[in-house]
Design a protein around this motif. Structure first.
Motif, PDB file in Angstrom:
ATOM      1  N   PHE A  80       1.430   3.817 -21.891  1.00  0.00           N
ATOM      2  CA  PHE A  80      -0.003   3.787 -21.622  1.00  0.00           C
ATOM      3  C   PHE A  80      -0.244   3.711 -20.127  1.00  0.00           C
ATOM      4  O   PHE A  80       0.340   2.868 -19.440  1.00  0.00           O
ATOM      5  N   HIS A  81      -1.101   4.592 -19.649  1.00  0.00           N
ATOM      6  CA  HIS A  81      -1.554   4.511 -18.264  1.00  0.00           C
ATOM      7  C   HIS A  81      -2.361   3.226 -18.110  1.00  0.00           C
ATOM      8  O   HIS A  81      -2.823   2.648 -19.090  1.00  0.00           O
ATOM      9  N   ASP A  82      -2.556   2.804 -16.883  1.00  0.00           N
ATOM     10  CA  ASP A  82      -3.339   1.609 -16.560  1.00  0.00           C
ATOM     11  C   ASP A  82      -2.720   0.329 -17.107  1.00  0.00           C
ATOM     12  O   ASP A  82      -3.415  -0.628 -17.439  1.00  0.00           O
ATOM     13  N   THR A  83      -1.395   0.333 -17.227  1.00  0.00           N
ATOM     14  CA  THR A  83      -0.638  -0.877 -17.539  1.00  0.00           C
ATOM     15  C   THR A  83       0.368  -1.059 -16.406  1.00  0.00           C
ATOM     16  O   THR A  83       0.389  -0.279 -15.464  1.00  0.00           O
ATOM     17  N   ASP A  84       1.211  -2.057 -16.528  1.00  0.00           N
ATOM     18  CA  ASP A  84       2.225  -2.275 -15.500  1.00  0.00           C
ATOM     19  C   ASP A  84       3.412  -1.338 -15.644  1.00  0.00           C
ATOM     20  O   ASP A  84       4.305  -1.332 -14.804  1.00  0.00           O
ATOM     21  N   ASP A  85       3.460  -0.545 -16.705  1.00  0.00           N
ATOM     22  CA  ASP A  85       4.568   0.376 -16.929  1.00  0.00           C
ATOM     23  C   ASP A  85       4.452   1.589 -16.007  1.00  0.00           C
ATOM     24  O   ASP A  85       3.362   1.987 -15.609  1.00  0.00           O
ATOM     25  N   GLU A  86       5.602   2.176 -15.699  1.00  0.00           N
ATOM     26  CA  GLU A  86       5.658   3.374 -14.857  1.00  0.00           C
ATOM     27  C   GLU A  86       6.032   4.581 -15.714  1.00  0.00           C
ATOM     28  O   GLU A  86       7.015   4.529 -16.461  1.00  0.00           O
TER      29      GLU A  86
END
Length: 118
Positions: A80-86
């Motif tokens: 998911f965009h807009d999370t801390d994931d890249e």
């Protein structure tokens, strides 16, 4: 990755713009089929800004469910965009999965692109 990295005007919530990669053998529309499914999901809000539903855009590669593909079982992973994931890290991890040599040596019998509301 190009489509996954393109941002759209979505709600300002962590799950408003997501990517799903999944595979498995299913018999949703007749005989069993091994399906590799690339999904882009968007949250749709109502006029007051509250969650109403999701729209999913699927690109399905459908294969004959031969034993080597059936043996892979089922797998899914979300980003998911807009999370801390890249996105790059998610894609790199996906690219290192052990199922790729098996899938790459198979040829889809059908490619289906469709949209659904969930």
């Amino acid at each position: 990755m190009r489509f996954g990295s393109h941002r759209f005007d979505t709600a300002d919530t962590p799950d408003a713009d997501g990517l799903l990669f999944q595979y498995g053998t299913h018999a949703f529309e007749g005989p069993p089929v091994f399906t590799l499914d690339l999904v882009r999901q968007f949250e749709i809000n109502d006029a007051s800004g509250e969650h109403d539903h999701y729209i999913q855009l699927h690109c399905e590669l459908r294969y004959e469910p031969v034993p080597r593909l059936r043996a892979l079982g089922h797998f899914e992973t979300w980003f998911f965009h807009d999370t801390d994931d890249e996105l790059d890290a998610w894609a790199d991890g996906l690219g290192r999965q052990e199922f790729w040599p098996i899938v790459r040596n198979s040829h889809p019998r059908e490619i289906r692109v469709h949209q659904e509301q969930v």
